[in-house]
Design a protein around this motif. Structure first.
Motif, PDB file in Angstrom:
ATOM      1  N   HIS A   1     -15.501  39.155  58.307  1.00  0.00           N
ATOM      2  CA  HIS A   1     -15.668  37.810  58.877  1.00  0.00           C
ATOM      3  C   HIS A   1     -16.717  37.845  59.974  1.00  0.00           C
ATOM      4  CE1 HIS A   1     -13.034  39.833  61.738  1.00  0.00           C
ATOM      5  NE2 HIS A   1     -13.513  38.996  62.637  1.00  0.00           N
ATOM      6  N   GLN A   2     -17.143  36.650  60.404  1.00  0.00           N
ATOM      7  CA  GLN A   2     -17.980  36.513  61.597  1.00  0.00           C
ATOM      8  C   GLN A   2     -17.125  35.918  62.709  1.00  0.00           C
ATOM      9  OE1 GLN A   2     -20.942  33.916  59.686  1.00  0.00           O
ATOM     10  NE2 GLN A   2     -22.527  35.164  60.678  1.00  0.00           N
ATOM     11  N   ASP A   3     -17.452  36.235  63.964  1.00  0.00           N
ATOM     12  CA  ASP A   3     -16.783  35.599  65.118  1.00  0.00           C
ATOM     13  C   ASP A   3     -17.690  34.459  65.565  1.00  0.00           C
ATOM     14  OD1 ASP A   3     -15.211  37.844  64.824  1.00  0.00           O
ATOM     15  OD2 ASP A   3     -15.147  38.284  66.971  1.00  0.00           O
ATOM     16  N   ARG A   4     -17.303  33.231  65.225  1.00  0.00           N
ATOM     17  CA  ARG A   4     -18.171  32.105  65.609  1.00  0.00           C
ATOM     18  C   ARG A   4     -17.378  30.891  66.045  1.00  0.00           C
ATOM     19  NH1 ARG A   4     -22.274  31.398  61.040  1.00  0.00           N
ATOM     20  NH2 ARG A   4     -22.805  29.696  62.438  1.00  0.00           N
TER      21      ARG A   4
ATOM     22  N   GLY B   1      -8.996  53.376  63.037  1.00  0.00           N
ATOM     23  CA  GLY B   1      -9.220  52.220  62.173  1.00  0.00           C
ATOM     24  C   GLY B   1     -10.585  52.306  61.534  1.00  0.00           C
ATOM     25  N   LEU B   2     -10.655  52.042  60.220  1.00  0.00           N
ATOM     26  CA  LEU B   2     -11.931  52.117  59.508  1.00  0.00           C
ATOM     27  C   LEU B   2     -12.645  50.772  59.643  1.00  0.00           C
ATOM     28  CD1 LEU B   2     -13.869  53.788  57.822  1.00  0.00           C
ATOM     29  CD2 LEU B   2     -12.631  53.022  55.758  1.00  0.00           C
ATOM     30  N   PHE B   3     -13.658  50.772  60.521  1.00  0.00           N
ATOM     31  CA  PHE B   3     -14.429  49.577  60.877  1.00  0.00           C
ATOM     32  C   PHE B   3     -15.620  49.470  59.938  1.00  0.00           C
ATOM     33  CE2 PHE B   3     -18.016  48.111  63.735  1.00  0.00           C
ATOM     34  CZ  PHE B   3     -17.631  46.784  63.814  1.00  0.00           C
ATOM     35  N   ARG B   4     -15.916  48.251  59.501  1.00  0.00           N
ATOM     36  CA  ARG B   4     -17.081  48.025  58.648  1.00  0.00           C
ATOM     37  C   ARG B   4     -17.898  46.902  59.259  1.00  0.00           C
ATOM     38  NH1 ARG B   4     -17.752  45.945  53.149  1.00  0.00           N
ATOM     39  NH2 ARG B   4     -15.513  45.513  53.057  1.00  0.00           N
ATOM     40  N   ILE B   5     -19.220  47.098  59.346  1.00  0.00           N
ATOM     41  CA  ILE B   5     -20.108  46.071  59.895  1.00  0.00           C
ATOM     42  C   ILE B   5     -21.336  45.943  59.020  1.00  0.00           C
ATOM     43  CG2 ILE B   5     -21.134  47.739  61.530  1.00  0.00           C
ATOM     44  CD1 ILE B   5     -21.447  45.306  63.506  1.00  0.00           C
ATOM     45  N   GLY B   6     -21.796  44.697  58.846  1.00  0.00           N
ATOM     46  CA  GLY B   6     -22.983  44.420  58.040  1.00  0.00           C
ATOM     47  C   GLY B   6     -23.968  43.581  58.827  1.00  0.00           C
ATOM     48  N   GLY B   7     -24.603  42.651  58.154  1.00  0.00           N
ATOM     49  CA  GLY B   7     -25.590  41.784  58.797  1.00  0.00           C
ATOM     50  C   GLY B   7     -25.045  40.371  58.960  1.00  0.00           C
TER      51      GLY B   7
ATOM     52  N   VAL C   1     -22.126  49.307  56.922  1.00  0.00           N
ATOM     53  CA  VAL C   1     -21.823  50.710  57.212  1.00  0.00           C
ATOM     54  C   VAL C   1     -20.373  50.772  57.713  1.00  0.00           C
ATOM     55  CG1 VAL C   1     -24.195  51.375  57.761  1.00  0.00           C
ATOM     56  CG2 VAL C   1     -22.682  50.632  59.602  1.00  0.00           C
ATOM     57  N   SER C   2     -19.734  51.922  57.487  1.00  0.00           N
ATOM     58  CA  SER C   2     -18.347  52.107  57.901  1.00  0.00           C
ATOM     59  C   SER C   2     -18.250  53.233  58.920  1.00  0.00           C
ATOM     60  CB  SER C   2     -17.474  52.463  56.690  1.00  0.00           C
ATOM     61  OG  SER C   2     -17.404  51.353  55.813  1.00  0.00           O
TER      62      SER C   2
ATOM     63  N   LEU D   1     -23.413  38.288  65.698  1.00  0.00           N
ATOM     64  CA  LEU D   1     -23.018  37.420  64.577  1.00  0.00           C
ATOM     65  C   LEU D   1     -22.933  38.196  63.255  1.00  0.00           C
ATOM     66  CD1 LEU D   1     -24.825  34.070  65.463  1.00  0.00           C
ATOM     67  CD2 LEU D   1     -22.360  34.525  65.448  1.00  0.00           C
ATOM     68  N   ALA D   2     -22.779  39.508  63.362  1.00  0.00           N
ATOM     69  CA  ALA D   2     -22.660  40.331  62.158  1.00  0.00           C
ATOM     70  C   ALA D   2     -21.277  40.159  61.520  1.00  0.00           C
ATOM     71  CB  ALA D   2     -22.883  41.796  62.514  1.00  0.00           C
ATOM     72  N   TYR D   3     -21.239  40.221  60.199  1.00  0.00           N
ATOM     73  CA  TYR D   3     -19.953  40.286  59.485  1.00  0.00           C
ATOM     74  C   TYR D   3     -19.317  41.644  59.782  1.00  0.00           C
ATOM     75  CZ  TYR D   3     -20.310  35.983  56.833  1.00  0.00           C
ATOM     76  OH  TYR D   3     -20.329  34.666  56.491  1.00  0.00           O
ATOM     77  N   HIS D   4     -18.007  41.636  59.981  1.00  0.00           N
ATOM     78  CA  HIS D   4     -17.305  42.879  60.314  1.00  0.00           C
ATOM     79  C   HIS D   4     -15.832  42.748  59.950  1.00  0.00           C
ATOM     80  CE1 HIS D   4     -16.826  40.176  63.721  1.00  0.00           C
ATOM     81  NE2 HIS D   4     -15.660  40.781  63.927  1.00  0.00           N
ATOM     82  N   GLY D   5     -15.153  43.899  59.861  1.00  0.00           N
ATOM     83  CA  GLY D   5     -13.724  43.886  59.554  1.00  0.00           C
ATOM     84  C   GLY D   5     -13.145  45.278  59.695  1.00  0.00           C
ATOM     85  N   ILE D   6     -11.824  45.372  59.480  1.00  0.00           N
ATOM     86  CA  ILE D   6     -11.117  46.662  59.511  1.00  0.00           C
ATOM     87  C   ILE D   6     -10.487  46.850  58.126  1.00  0.00           C
ATOM     88  CG2 ILE D   6      -9.176  47.951  60.510  1.00  0.00           C
ATOM     89  CD1 ILE D   6     -11.423  47.757  62.506  1.00  0.00           C
ATOM     90  N   ASP D   7     -10.973  47.853  57.389  1.00  0.00           N
ATOM     91  CA  ASP D   7     -10.516  48.056  56.001  1.00  0.00           C
ATOM     92  C   ASP D   7      -9.142  48.698  55.926  1.00  0.00           C
ATOM     93  OD1 ASP D   7     -12.715  46.877  54.811  1.00  0.00           O
ATOM     94  OD2 ASP D   7     -13.874  48.748  54.791  1.00  0.00           O
ATOM     95  N   ARG D   8      -8.869  49.635  56.830  1.00  0.00           N
ATOM     96  CA  ARG D   8      -7.539  50.262  56.844  1.00  0.00           C
ATOM     97  C   ARG D   8      -7.362  51.051  58.123  1.00  0.00           C
ATOM     98  NH1 ARG D   8      -8.400  55.577  54.260  1.00  0.00           N
ATOM     99  NH2 ARG D   8     -10.501  55.563  53.404  1.00  0.00           N
ATOM    100  N   ILE D   9      -6.138  51.422  58.393  1.00  0.00           N
ATOM    101  CA  ILE D   9      -5.876  52.309  59.532  1.00  0.00           C
ATOM    102  C   ILE D   9      -5.213  53.580  58.998  1.00  0.00           C
ATOM    103  CG2 ILE D   9      -5.624  50.306  61.105  1.00  0.00           C
ATOM    104  CD1 ILE D   9      -2.646  51.196  61.343  1.00  0.00           C
TER     105      ILE D   9
END
Ligand code: MD3
Ligand code: FE
Length: 209
Positions: free
Chosen positions: A126-129, A147-153, A161-162, A179-187
């Motif tokens: 998601h984005q934080d907006r 936590g496995l963090f993932r961030i894109g553009g 990248v993770s 404003l990058a998309y990001h999330g947590i895939d798993r812990i």
């Protein structure tokens, strides 16, 4: 300060424009923050919110500050009160000091979201907006299990990248990464001894309004 912060003398890591300070918080500071968060959660208990689509989030959330992020069937928003009707607790001073030392911002945050990931919890990309002005930085503090963090553009389909976020890591999102998309895939449940019953806490500091 020197006993609280392990220090910014360690090299930072660039994650597509996000700046990660690995192990920025000393173990003693991490323990003190957990105690602060227990106080926050006593006044404003953790909730699993419902999203506008009707799905219930796996992450449990609470907040401190003037406003707290929440969601229900009517949408995502910053609210002046917890679902109980109580105002949010103040942002603990030790948490404000982390923002002051790392964000580079000329003002304090007005909102502190606290996320708790139990076994199997995740957060989709998601984005934080929801903030009024998305040019202020966001500072994120990780405590407890990895936590496995993932961030894109800035577009959902951009390459990502993770990276495993660990207890004591501080991540600063400014510039294009804000404003990058990001999330947590798993812990990795149980990977840290910080929380006696396991799980991962994430604190995000924001200027919301
Ligand atoms: C990149 N939290 O609360 S922290 C969130 O670990 C959120 O609980 C995740 O995404 C968590 O909105 C990720 C890292 C993070 C936080 C805020 C960001 C990355 C971000 C804001 C903009 C870009
Ligand atoms: Fe986010």
């Amino acid at each position: 300060m020197t006993d609280l912060f392990a220090g910014t003398d360690q090299p930072s890591v660039d994650l597509l424009g996000a700046t990660l300070w690995p192990g920025w918080l000393a173990a003693s500071a991490q323990k003190a923050l957990v105690a602060d968060l227990r106080d926050v959660a006593k006044r404003a208990p953790f909730q699993r919110y419902e999203t506008p689509s009707g799905a219930r989030m796996s992450v449990q959330m609470t907040a401190a500050g003037d406003v707290g992020w929440m969601t229900d069937r009517s949408g995502y928003r910053y609210a002046e009160r917890h679902i109980s009707g109580a105002s949010w607790p103040d942002i603990p001073e030790a948490i404000l000091n982390i923002w002051r030392a790392t964000s580079g911002a000329a003002r304090d945050p007005d909102s502190c979201l606290v996320n708790f990931y139990g076994e199997g919890a995740r957060m989709g990309l998601h984005q934080d907006r929801d903030e009024a002005n998305t040019t202020w930085p966001v500072v994120s503090i990780s405590l407890g299990d990895d936590g496995l963090f993932r961030i894109g553009g800035q577009n959902r389909g951009d390459p990502t990248v993770s990276h495993w976020l660990k207890s004591g890591d501080v991540l600063v999102l400014s510039g294009a990464a804000r404003l990058a998309y990001h999330g947590i895939d798993r812990i990795r449940f149980g990977s840290s001894g910080l929380l006696p019953d396991g799980g991962r806490l994430n604190i995000t500091l924001r200027v919301a309004q």
